[in-house]
Design a protein around this motif. Structure first.
Motif: not given
Length: 379
Positions: A238-262
């Motif tokens: 989120l840069h100066q009030g606007k979202l910019k996509v940095l990257e995508i990964d079409a695979r299971l990522p680390s850290q965030t799925p566990i965070s979403v689960y909890h």
């Protein structure tokens, strides 16, 4: 259900953790024995999956194969092995081929009008340089001026992405897809260390509703254009009030799925895994916040406690799952009795983010008191 997770590094830790939470029996395969996920599974097989004839007898008794690695030769062999054994493979090779190349990903962003950082030289300095085929923060450099640029790349550039440097909070969102049905999950906030490696994930990210809706719309548009069959992670800033996509990964990522689960109680691996096994999409479900969560990496060494990026977990050897770890709900750690140099991923929840932060501070203080630590720093 009996699943084979191939790859025991950090993606393998994520997959094994969520698979065990789903009540699945987990067989882990890796060609190295001292990988982080080696003792988190039910069974471990020391095996190189590129040796297909050795791999096939093991995969014949499996309900689902979950790749948790980024070695292209190994992935190609898994595709062939899964086809031969008629075992569902939770992987989208076409979407992955695009997402694993930052050059191809950026072409997709431009084609469908997804907001992204400006490419160099359309932007001025500072700029970010990323190797096109690397994952996450690997090999990322910030270049502040032309002199630094020339010093770093005096031998020329090849397969690098050069784009404007943006500052602001970073966010992640997973989307799952199967047979033309897509679902976005929960936005999380990413806290980076000085090397752009994620050191902390905050569940139930504070993001205005209009920006949250925009982020979800972007993720769904990307998934539909990729005809996604599986899971994909979208990272924005989120840069100066606007979202910019940095990257995508079409695979299971680390850290965030566990965070979403909890945060939500939703196990995204369980949902998409069942879709692959049953051959049909999930029943529609709502995503809402039940708890706030802080998922954070710590390193204890002698008289110092450091908050660091997830690379410290990748280098730690086999990890164990500990409940109620110094007050944290759970911890994934290489700690054993008597060890003075150890790491942990702390999973800390609260009824709201304020309570989670208060709890987190008490946990850090408890660890410092127990170990007589006076020095504290964040990488």
């Amino acid at each position: 259900m009996r699943v084979a997770i191939v790859g025991g590094k950090l993606q393998g830790v994520e997959a094994t953790y969520l698979a065990k939470k789903a009540g699945w029996e987990v067989l882990l395969i890796d060609k190295k024995s001292e990988v982080p996920a080696a003792v988190l599974c039910n069974e471990f097989y020391l095996l190189d999956v590129t040796k297909i004839l050795e791999c096939i007898p093991i995969l014949k008794g499996i309900d689902l194969i979950i790749p948790a690695l980024e070695n292209q030769e190994a992935i190609d062999c898994l595709v062939r092995s899964a086809r031969f054994t008629k075992t569902p493979l939770l992987f989208d090779k076409d979407a992955y081929a695009i997402s694993s190349s930052k050059i191809d990903s950026n072409r997709l962003f431009a084609k469908i009008g997804v907001p992204a950082p400006l490419p160099w030289p359309e932007c001025g300095f500072p700029i970010i340089l990323k190797p096109s085929g690397a994952s996450g923060s690997e090999g990322v450099y910030k270049i502040n001026n032309p002199q630094e640029f020339e010093e770093l790349f005096e031998n020329g550039l090849k397969d690098w992405v050069l784009e404007e440097y943006l500052d602001g909070p970073s966010y992640s969102l997973e989307v799952i897809g199967f047979s033309g049905v897509y679902k976005v999950l929960q936005v999380t906030e990413l806290h980076m260390d000085k090397n752009y490696d994620c050191k902390r994930v905050v569940g139930s990210a504070v993001l205005p509703e209009d920006l949250r809706a925009e982020f979800e719309s972007i993720a769904l548009r990307l998934a539909r254009n990729l005809n996604l069959e599986g899971i994909m992670d979208v990272e924005t800033i989120l840069h100066q009030g606007k979202l910019k996509v940095l990257e995508i990964d079409a695979r299971l990522p680390s850290q965030t799925p566990i965070s979403v689960y909890h945060t939500t109680g939703i196990n995204m691996l369980e949902i998409i895994g069942n879709a692959f096994v049953q051959g049909e999409p999930w029943q529609e479900f709502d995503v809402f916040v039940k708890r706030s969560v802080i998922f954070e990496h710590i390193h204890i060494i002698n008289d110092r406690l450091e908050i660091c990026g997830e690379h410290i977990m990748a280098e730690a050897g086999p990890l164990y799952l500990y409940p109620d770890f110094y007050g944290a709900d759970e911890a994934i750690s290489n700690y054993t009795l008597g060890k003075t140099d150890w790491v942990a991923a702390l999973i800390i929840t609260g009824v709201n983010i304020q309570e989670a932060w208060l709890k987190r501070d008490m946990i850090i203080q408890s660890i410092k008191d127990e170990w007589g630590i006076e020095k504290y720093s964040e990488c």
